[in-house]
Design a protein around this motif. Structure first.
Motif, PDB file in Angstrom:
ATOM      1  N   THR A   1      14.800 -10.819  -1.507  1.00  0.00           N
ATOM      2  CA  THR A   1      15.196 -11.963  -2.484  1.00  0.00           C
ATOM      3  C   THR A   1      15.334 -13.177  -1.819  1.00  0.00           C
ATOM      4  N   LYS A   2      16.323 -13.249  -0.951  1.00  0.00           N
ATOM      5  CA  LYS A   2      16.468 -14.507  -0.165  1.00  0.00           C
ATOM      6  C   LYS A   2      15.229 -14.992   0.221  1.00  0.00           C
ATOM      7  N   GLU A   3      14.086 -14.288   0.754  1.00  0.00           N
ATOM      8  CA  GLU A   3      12.871 -14.783   1.330  1.00  0.00           C
ATOM      9  C   GLU A   3      11.923 -15.194   0.247  1.00  0.00           C
ATOM     10  N   ASN A   4      12.346 -14.853  -1.034  1.00  0.00           N
ATOM     11  CA  ASN A   4      11.501 -15.065  -2.094  1.00  0.00           C
ATOM     12  C   ASN A   4      10.139 -14.266  -2.197  1.00  0.00           C
ATOM     13  N   ARG A   5      10.217 -13.180  -1.664  1.00  0.00           N
ATOM     14  CA  ARG A   5       9.040 -12.249  -1.405  1.00  0.00           C
ATOM     15  C   ARG A   5       8.874 -11.396  -2.655  1.00  0.00           C
ATOM     16  N   ALA A   6       8.601 -11.764  -3.809  1.00  0.00           N
ATOM     17  CA  ALA A   6       8.502 -11.040  -5.060  1.00  0.00           C
ATOM     18  C   ALA A   6       7.661  -9.979  -4.962  1.00  0.00           C
ATOM     19  N   GLU A   7       6.532  -9.972  -4.207  1.00  0.00           N
ATOM     20  CA  GLU A   7       5.338  -9.067  -4.417  1.00  0.00           C
ATOM     21  C   GLU A   7       6.007  -7.950  -3.356  1.00  0.00           C
ATOM     22  N   ASP A   8       6.575  -8.250  -2.443  1.00  0.00           N
ATOM     23  CA  ASP A   8       7.062  -7.227  -1.356  1.00  0.00           C
ATOM     24  C   ASP A   8       8.003  -6.201  -2.155  1.00  0.00           C
ATOM     25  N   LEU A   9       8.946  -6.556  -3.010  1.00  0.00           N
ATOM     26  CA  LEU A   9       9.905  -6.309  -3.667  1.00  0.00           C
ATOM     27  C   LEU A   9       8.981  -5.219  -4.692  1.00  0.00           C
ATOM     28  N   ARG A  10       8.072  -5.757  -5.419  1.00  0.00           N
ATOM     29  CA  ARG A  10       7.257  -4.959  -6.340  1.00  0.00           C
ATOM     30  C   ARG A  10       6.787  -3.745  -5.525  1.00  0.00           C
ATOM     31  N   ASN A  11       6.100  -3.955  -4.152  1.00  0.00           N
ATOM     32  CA  ASN A  11       5.398  -2.790  -3.542  1.00  0.00           C
ATOM     33  C   ASN A  11       6.510  -1.828  -3.089  1.00  0.00           C
ATOM     34  N   LEU A  12       7.738  -2.421  -2.802  1.00  0.00           N
ATOM     35  CA  LEU A  12       8.767  -1.438  -2.208  1.00  0.00           C
ATOM     36  C   LEU A  12       8.998  -0.637  -3.265  1.00  0.00           C
ATOM     37  N   LEU A  13       9.220  -0.935  -4.843  1.00  0.00           N
ATOM     38  CA  LEU A  13       9.307   0.057  -5.921  1.00  0.00           C
ATOM     39  C   LEU A  13       8.141   1.163  -5.805  1.00  0.00           C
ATOM     40  N   THR A  14       7.077   0.703  -5.528  1.00  0.00           N
ATOM     41  CA  THR A  14       5.885   1.721  -5.526  1.00  0.00           C
ATOM     42  C   THR A  14       6.217   2.571  -4.191  1.00  0.00           C
ATOM     43  N   GLN A  15       6.552   2.192  -3.144  1.00  0.00           N
ATOM     44  CA  GLN A  15       6.607   3.065  -1.910  1.00  0.00           C
ATOM     45  C   GLN A  15       7.792   3.770  -1.928  1.00  0.00           C
ATOM     46  N   LEU A  16       8.719   3.301  -2.722  1.00  0.00           N
ATOM     47  CA  LEU A  16      10.249   4.297  -3.075  1.00  0.00           C
ATOM     48  C   LEU A  16       9.957   5.576  -3.805  1.00  0.00           C
ATOM     49  N   ARG A  17       8.786   5.635  -4.525  1.00  0.00           N
ATOM     50  CA  ARG A  17       8.505   6.788  -5.443  1.00  0.00           C
ATOM     51  C   ARG A  17       8.734   8.303  -4.795  1.00  0.00           C
ATOM     52  N   PRO A  18       8.283   8.617  -3.700  1.00  0.00           N
ATOM     53  CA  PRO A  18       8.618   9.944  -3.033  1.00  0.00           C
ATOM     54  C   PRO A  18      10.305   9.916  -2.834  1.00  0.00           C
ATOM     55  N   PHE A  19      10.715   8.894  -2.467  1.00  0.00           N
ATOM     56  CA  PHE A  19      12.143   8.957  -2.241  1.00  0.00           C
ATOM     57  C   PHE A  19      13.038   9.518  -3.267  1.00  0.00           C
ATOM     58  N   PHE A  20      12.648   8.744  -4.530  1.00  0.00           N
ATOM     59  CA  PHE A  20      13.378   9.001  -6.000  1.00  0.00           C
ATOM     60  C   PHE A  20      13.270  10.546  -6.101  1.00  0.00           C
TER      61      PHE A  20
END
Length: 426
Positions: A62-81
């Motif tokens: 968020t501090k680095e303004n990397r919105a697209e990476d945050l979006r990808n993080l949500l997809t990447q975390l699905r197995p973890f959920f």
């Protein structure tokens, strides 16, 4: 998977988290945290450390303004959920969506992200989370003025939430629906939705910020009905709630309070409210804009009014609530000034009126034309000569209406006698 992820993972331990915090820069910290998330371990301690890593990673991105990476993080975390409780999943998902919202210029990305998460939650049968993400999506669509899609989404969601009797979410959705109907200029439905939100809120504990939002919307609807005194009291309640929480919405509540004072012809009170202890905290362009309007209204000066609108365009004209009411106030002030100026004349040059009122000729001519059509005064515009011709008000003799009423009554009597005679003859 993100390009930041290294091929070798780091163990999900507190030492790895400390390593990320001690890194030289944000990029290195982000890289370390991604590697922690790659740890295949699913022990209780590892899962707890990964949750902490997700929180820290979200903050860094968020501090680095990397919105697209945050979006990808949500997809990447699905197995973890799948490994953690649904309540924790909901907290993480909403936290990441909130983080994206803090990055400016991401409204389209937020809408796309929410739609993706709605599809995923529907497939995973995570009803609780889906309803909250859909409510967030409806709010984003409302901000983007995509009213039809927002209304369709809310209509289905309200029915579903009412069946489950989730009152806290119901308050949010009813409030959203009220704002949506208000944006569509459907005041009766906006009021009905607000009443439903209040009813649901009375049955549960509502956080102060939510109560402030309800009061703010109540004030807006009352102001729309020209009930400015009641609107002021609601704006005051909202201002107190937001001010105690240091919420940015406090400035809007204060701004609308000052607007109500101007609209009820109490512009002199504006300076007192601004100089109060609560008002001094929020000194800035918004408050200065309302002060300039109040000064112009107190002096009945259209020139100062126009100057205020021009100097504070972002604060006045770009705020739809303020703009709507100030447009009405400006028209009233302009009509009063024009009527006062043309009163001594039977024929006067439009250029002369424009000079006296210090406004452009075409503006004055257009307004005079409108006033004639609205029957504010009797007259006509001689555009060839550039003059306004004012007719004398023709006083209607009182005997004429009385005579017409008598003739109408006699006609009714004659009709009645005719009907009776027709019955006798039959």
């Amino acid at each position: 998977m993100s390009t930041s992820v290294q091929s070798s993972y780091l163990p999900a331990t507190t030492e790895s988290i400390s390593k990320a915090q001690e890194a030289k820069d944000a990029s290195e910290s982000i890289s370390v945290l991604y590697r922690v998330l790659e740890d295949p371990s699913s022990s209780a301690d590892a899962l707890r450390v990964k949750e902490l890593a997700i929180t820290n990673l979200t903050n860094y991105l968020t501090k680095e303004n990397r919105a697209e990476d945050l979006r990808n993080l949500l997809t990447q975390l699905r197995p973890f959920f799948a490994l953690i409780p649904k309540a924790k999943t909901a907290k993480i998902v909403r936290g990441i969506i909130d983080a994206v919202a803090k990055i400016p210029g991401t409204s389209e990305l937020q809408i796309s992200l929410c739609k993706e998460m709605v599809e995923w939650t529907r497939a995973e049968k995570r009803t609780f989370l889906r309803q909250r993400v859909e409510a967030r999506l409806a709010a984003l669509l409302l901000e983007n003025q995509e009213y039809t899609e927002a209304l369709t989404l809310l209509s289905g969601l309200i029915k579903e939430v009412r069946r489950l009797d989730d009152k806290l979410l119901l308050v949010d959705i009813d409030l959203l629906e009220s704002k949506l109907h208000f944006s569509l200029r459907n005041l009766p439905k906006a009021k009905a939705s607000l009443t439903a939100a209040r009813t649901a809120a009375n049955a549960i504990y509502v956080p102060p910020s939510q109560q402030g939002t309800i009061d703010l919307q109540s004030g807006i609807l009352h102001a729309e009905e020209k009930d400015y005194k009641t609107a002021y009291s609601y704006f005051f309640e909202a201002f107190e709630a937001f001010s105690s929480l240091e919420d940015p919405k406090a400035i809007f509540s204060l701004k609308y309070m000052l607007l109500c004072k101007i609209m009820v012809n109490q512009a002199d009170d504006v300076a007192g409210i601004i100089s109060s202890k609560a008002g001094l905290k929020y000194l800035g362009p918004d408050v200065d804009a309302m002060k300039a309007v109040a000064d112009a209204y107190s002096k009945r000066s259209l020139k100062y009014f126009e100057t205020a609108l021009r100097d504070y365009k972002a604060q006045l004209e770009e705020d739809p609530i303020v703009h709507r009411h100030l447009s009405s106030l400006y028209d009233t002030l302009l009509e009063q000034n024009l009527c006062r100026l043309i009163e001594p004349y039977s024929r006067v040059e439009i250029a002369h009126i424009a000079e006296m009122i210090e406004l452009p000729i075409n503006h004055v001519e257009k307004k005079l034309s409108q006033m004639i059509l609205d029957k504010k005064f009797a007259g006509t515009l001689d555009q060839g000569a550039g003059c306004l011709i004012i007719f004398e008000d023709t006083k209607t003799e009182e005997i004429f209406p009385a005579t017409l009423e008598t003739i109408t009554n006699v006609g009714k009597v004659v009709d009645s006698l005719y009907m009776r005679s027709a019955k006798i003859m039959a």
